[in-house]
Design an enzyme around this catalytic site. Structure first.
Site, PDB file in Angstrom:
ATOM      1  N   ALA A  67      62.388 -18.775  25.751  1.00 14.53           N
ATOM      2  CA  ALA A  67      62.894 -17.665  24.942  1.00 14.53           C
ATOM      3  C   ALA A  67      63.767 -18.240  23.835  1.00 14.53           C
ATOM      4  O   ALA A  67      64.300 -19.351  23.964  1.00 14.53           O
ATOM      5  CB  ALA A  67      63.715 -16.731  25.820  1.00 14.53           C
ATOM      6  N   GLY A 110      60.498 -19.455  29.156  1.00 16.11           N
ATOM      7  CA  GLY A 110      59.492 -18.452  28.798  1.00 16.11           C
ATOM      8  C   GLY A 110      58.166 -19.087  28.392  1.00 16.11           C
ATOM      9  O   GLY A 110      57.113 -18.467  28.518  1.00 16.11           O
TER      10      GLY A 110
HETATM   11  N1  CAA Z   1      65.522 -21.338  21.474  1.00 14.67           N
HETATM   12  C1  CAA Z   1      65.899 -21.498  20.200  1.00 14.67           C
HETATM   13  N2  CAA Z   1      65.832 -22.683  19.557  1.00 14.67           N
HETATM   14  C2  CAA Z   1      65.363 -23.747  20.245  1.00 14.67           C
HETATM   15  C3  CAA Z   1      64.951 -23.645  21.579  1.00 14.67           C
HETATM   16  C4  CAA Z   1      65.030 -22.356  22.203  1.00 14.67           C
HETATM   17  N3  CAA Z   1      64.600 -22.146  23.464  1.00 14.67           N
HETATM   18  N4  CAA Z   1      64.546 -24.861  21.995  1.00 14.67           N
HETATM   19  C5  CAA Z   1      64.690 -25.693  20.963  1.00 14.67           C
HETATM   20  N5  CAA Z   1      65.195 -25.023  19.905  1.00 14.67           N
HETATM   21  C6  CAA Z   1      65.532 -25.548  18.576  1.00 14.67           C
HETATM   22  C7  CAA Z   1      66.820 -26.339  18.592  1.00 14.67           C
HETATM   23  O1  CAA Z   1      67.923 -25.472  18.447  1.00 14.67           O
HETATM   24  C8  CAA Z   1      66.622 -27.239  17.411  1.00 14.67           C
HETATM   25  O2  CAA Z   1      66.844 -26.540  16.213  1.00 14.67           O
HETATM   26  P1  CAA Z   1      68.023 -26.998  15.186  1.00 14.67           P
HETATM   27  O3  CAA Z   1      67.595 -28.372  14.754  1.00 14.67           O
HETATM   28  O4  CAA Z   1      67.952 -25.965  14.115  1.00 14.67           O
HETATM   29  O5  CAA Z   1      69.273 -27.017  15.971  1.00 14.67           O
HETATM   30  C9  CAA Z   1      65.132 -27.562  17.467  1.00 14.67           C
HETATM   31  O6  CAA Z   1      64.531 -26.502  18.214  1.00 14.67           O
HETATM   32  C10 CAA Z   1      64.838 -28.863  18.177  1.00 14.67           C
HETATM   33  O7  CAA Z   1      65.511 -28.871  19.424  1.00 14.67           O
HETATM   34  P2  CAA Z   1      66.418 -30.106  19.910  1.00 14.67           P
HETATM   35  O8  CAA Z   1      67.131 -30.716  18.757  1.00 14.67           O
HETATM   36  O9  CAA Z   1      67.237 -29.627  21.057  1.00 14.67           O
HETATM   37  O10 CAA Z   1      65.259 -31.111  20.370  1.00 14.67           O
HETATM   38  P3  CAA Z   1      65.283 -32.191  21.556  1.00 14.67           P
HETATM   39  O11 CAA Z   1      63.978 -32.920  21.421  1.00 14.67           O
HETATM   40  O12 CAA Z   1      66.543 -32.960  21.557  1.00 14.67           O
HETATM   41  O13 CAA Z   1      65.260 -31.324  22.912  1.00 14.67           O
HETATM   42  C11 CAA Z   1      64.477 -29.548  24.366  1.00 14.67           C
HETATM   43  C12 CAA Z   1      64.143 -30.520  23.205  1.00 14.67           C
HETATM   44  C13 CAA Z   1      64.677 -30.329  25.660  1.00 14.67           C
HETATM   45  C14 CAA Z   1      63.271 -28.626  24.486  1.00 14.67           C
HETATM   46  C15 CAA Z   1      65.777 -28.768  24.008  1.00 14.67           C
HETATM   47  O14 CAA Z   1      65.623 -28.210  22.715  1.00 14.67           O
HETATM   48  C16 CAA Z   1      66.065 -27.648  24.966  1.00 14.67           C
HETATM   49  O15 CAA Z   1      66.596 -27.881  26.024  1.00 14.67           O
HETATM   50  N6  CAA Z   1      65.710 -26.388  24.592  1.00 14.67           N
HETATM   51  C17 CAA Z   1      66.001 -25.218  25.379  1.00 14.67           C
HETATM   52  C18 CAA Z   1      65.104 -25.103  26.594  1.00 14.67           C
HETATM   53  C19 CAA Z   1      65.506 -23.910  27.433  1.00 14.67           C
HETATM   54  O16 CAA Z   1      66.615 -23.812  27.928  1.00 14.67           O
HETATM   55  N7  CAA Z   1      64.560 -22.942  27.601  1.00 14.67           N
HETATM   56  C20 CAA Z   1      64.805 -21.739  28.363  1.00 14.67           C
HETATM   57  C21 CAA Z   1      65.205 -20.632  27.433  1.00 14.67           C
HETATM   58  S1  CAA Z   1      65.698 -19.144  28.275  1.00 14.67           S
HETATM   59  C22 CAA Z   1      64.247 -18.393  28.716  1.00 14.67           C
HETATM   60  O17 CAA Z   1      63.158 -18.889  28.447  1.00 14.67           O
HETATM   61  C23 CAA Z   1      64.399 -17.079  29.425  1.00 14.67           C
HETATM   62  C24 CAA Z   1      63.128 -16.471  29.890  1.00 14.67           C
HETATM   63  O18 CAA Z   1      62.627 -16.820  30.935  1.00 14.67           O
HETATM   64  C25 CAA Z   1      62.459 -15.384  29.176  1.00 14.67           C
END
Ligand code: CAA
Length: 259
Positions: A67, A110
């Site tokens: 998400a 998600g």
């Molecule tokens: N939402 C919004 N933006 C996101 C995102 C997310 N889920 N995942 C990554 N991004 C964005 C980051 O903010 C970043 O943008 P900026 O450069 O503008 O800050 C860009 O994508 C690249 O991300 P990273 O710099 O963090 O890249 P990385 O390679 O260092 O790490 C990752 C990659 C491990 C996927 C890390 O981005 C991460 O942990 N993301 C979140 C994953 C997460 O927690 N997902 C669950 C979300 S909640 C959910 O899904 C609820 C549900 O069940 C419906």
């Protein structure tokens, strides 16, 4: 096709409609608009007889990182209660034709839940799967706690959801979360091959087979067998069943018409 911001939708080719998640700047995070677009495109694909199967991919690098956390941050409890996203998820889940996912890179939260809405999953060996919501103080909100258990069992589901750890494509294959693992350059091609193959099969039988298999998740064996028998009986009234059997007898390829 209407103006789409967050997904790219291909023309139908060989019966396959391809949907590509298209928010590369946010690792294809599933903001509300993306889910709305996907629900609407799938509903229009339901009505389109040219669409036999759907291929869903995030492209070569990433499937979806979950998400959109930035969007979610703006919602308080009332906002979450009134959130339209669960409705979009239900509409996606209701799509009656086969959906094949091609997953490369991160498939998280998600994104993992969207992958589990698909019927067959081909993963690149660079794919990583996880439900890291726990790190945000929340839990999966689009079926993760339920569909994971039914797919990979309680212990592994607990491990993913409670620890937030990721698993590799090879582990996902071992746990039957995906059906095949290939090199990342082949993921979309292999998923497309399968989607095209299924698109050549008799559509009513395909649809009823999907319905019967999905029903097994939520019913007793006896009522599942009942549904299967009714579907089997109903198929005896289709032209495609006569065509399939005639083609076998006449040692030729069947020509299915969806009737
Ligand atoms: N939402 C919004 N933006 C996101 C995102 C997310 N889920 N995942 C990554 N991004 C964005 C980051 O903010 C970043 O943008 P900026 O450069 O503008 O800050 C860009 O994508 C690249 O991300 P990273 O710099 O963090 O890249 P990385 O390679 O260092 O790490 C990752 C990659 C491990 C996927 C890390 O981005 C991460 O942990 N993301 C979140 C994953 C997460 O927690 N997902 C669950 C979300 S909640 C959910 O899904 C609820 C549900 O069940 C419906």
């Amino acid at each position: 096709m209407q103006d789409l911001q967050d997904i790219i939708v291909s023309d139908v080719s060989k019966g396959v409609l391809t949907i590509t998640l298209n928010r590369p700047e946010a690792y294809n995070a599933l903001r509300t608009n993306l889910l709305r677009e996907m629900a609407e495109v799938l509903e229009s694909a339901t009505q389109n007889d040219d669409v036999k199967t759907v291929l869903i991919t995030g492209g070569e690098k990433v499937f979806a990182a979950g998400a959109d956390i930035k969007e979610m941050a703006a919602l308080d409890a009332v906002g979450v209660m009134n959130d339209p996203r669960p409705t979009y998820w239900r509409r996606i889940a209701a799509f009656p034709k086969p959906m094949v996912a091609a997953v490369n890179g991160f498939c998280l939260g998600g994104g993992c839940e969207l992958m589990m809405h698909c019927d067959i999953v081909i993963a690149g060996d660079n794919a990583q799967f996880g439900q890291p919501e726990i790190n945000l103080g929340i839990i999966p909100g689009a079926g993760g706690t339920q569909r994971l258990v039914r797919t990979i069992g309680k212990s592994m589901a607990m491990q993913l959801v409670l620890s937030g750890e990721f698993i590799s494509a090879a582990q996902a294959r071992d746990f039957n979360l995906v059906s095949e693992v290939v090199i990342p350059e082949r993921t979309i091609e292999r998923a497309r091959q399968l989607a095209e193959k299924i698109a050549t099969k008799p559509p009513i039988a395909v649809r009823l087979a999907k319905e019967a298999i999905l029903r097994s998740y939520e019913t007793t064996l006896d009522s599942g067998l009942n549904l299967e028998r009714k579907a089997f009986t109903m198929l005896a009234a289709t032209e495609d069943r006569n065509e399939g059997i005639a083609a076998f007898m006449e040692k030729r390829k069947p020509n299915f018409t969806g009737k």
